[in-house]
Write an enzyme that holds these catalytic residues in place. Structure first.
Site, short mmCIF file in Angstrom:
data_model
loop_
_atom_site.label_atom_id
_atom_site.label_comp_id
_atom_site.label_asym_id
_atom_site.label_seq_id
_atom_site.Cartn_x
_atom_site.Cartn_y
_atom_site.Cartn_z
N SER A 25 36.69 38.41 40.74
CA SER A 25 37.16 38.56 42.12
C SER A 25 38.65 38.33 42.31
O SER A 25 39.38 38.04 41.36
CB SER A 25 36.40 37.62 43.05
OG SER A 25 36.78 36.28 42.81
N THR A 57 37.70 45.05 42.38
CA THR A 57 36.95 43.80 42.37
C THR A 57 36.48 43.54 43.80
O THR A 57 36.49 44.44 44.62
CB THR A 57 37.79 42.63 41.79
OG1 THR A 57 36.95 41.49 41.60
CG2 THR A 57 38.98 42.29 42.64
N TYR A 58 36.09 42.31 44.09
CA TYR A 58 35.67 41.95 45.45
C TYR A 58 36.47 40.74 45.91
O TYR A 58 37.09 40.04 45.12
CB TYR A 58 34.16 41.67 45.51
CG TYR A 58 33.74 40.48 44.68
CD1 TYR A 58 33.65 39.22 45.27
CD2 TYR A 58 33.47 40.60 43.33
CE1 TYR A 58 33.28 38.11 44.52
CE2 TYR A 58 33.10 39.51 42.57
CZ TYR A 58 33.02 38.27 43.17
OH TYR A 58 32.67 37.18 42.41
N GLY A 73 38.73 35.78 36.81
CA GLY A 73 37.90 36.40 35.79
C GLY A 73 38.65 37.46 35.00
O GLY A 73 39.85 37.35 34.77
N ALA A 74 37.93 38.50 34.59
CA ALA A 74 38.51 39.54 33.73
C ALA A 74 39.75 40.18 34.35
O ALA A 74 40.70 40.55 33.64
CB ALA A 74 37.46 40.61 33.42
N ALA A 75 39.79 40.32 35.68
CA ALA A 75 40.94 40.94 36.35
C ALA A 75 42.22 40.14 36.12
O ALA A 75 43.32 40.70 36.19
CB ALA A 75 40.66 41.09 37.84
#
EC number: 4.1.1.11
Length: 127
Positions: A25, A57-58, A73-75
């Site tokens: 996110s 993402t959100y 996270g991954a972002a």
């Protein structure tokens, strides 16, 4: 016909944090979210002006007045603290809705303070 149109944009925000160990996110200051009518858990598209990365993402609502723009996270692998990003949402509209649609655009300064609100119409240029 239904078309996908830009609905909201946070223009030239600066990444303030990056947290690889969070469960995905982007966390955004709640004041900024309200200004452009983006909701928690809403899908956003993000463009990193520094490296050209584009990803989705959100949203998680962050502390009001904090100026927080934190990729989680991954972002978080796609940004560095200090990078300039554009955050956008889209809406699916029919032809009649499109005639009356004006996306909300928040233009940010270096401290993630809104310096201008634009209700975007055709041919608007935002630098």
């Amino acid at each position: 016909m239904i078309r996908t149109m830009m609905n909201a944009k946070i223009h030239r925000a600066r990444v303030t944090e990056s947290n690889l160990n969070y469960v995905g996110s982007i966390t955004i200051d709640s004041d900024i979210l309200e200004a452009v009518d983006i909701l928690p858990n809403e899908k956003v598209a993000i463009v990193n002006n520094n490296n050209g990365a584009r990803f989705e993402t959100y949203v998680i609502a962050g502390e009001r007045g904090s100026g927080k723009i934190c990729l989680n996270g991954a972002a978080s692998r796609l940004v560095e603290v200090g990078d300039v990003v554009i955050i956008m949402t889209y809406a699916q509209l029919n032809e009649e809705e499109i005639k009356h649609h004006a996306p909300k655009v928040a233009v940010m300064n270096e401290d993630n303070v809104i310096i201008e609100m634009i209700h975007e119409k055709e041919n608007t240029i935002v630098l």
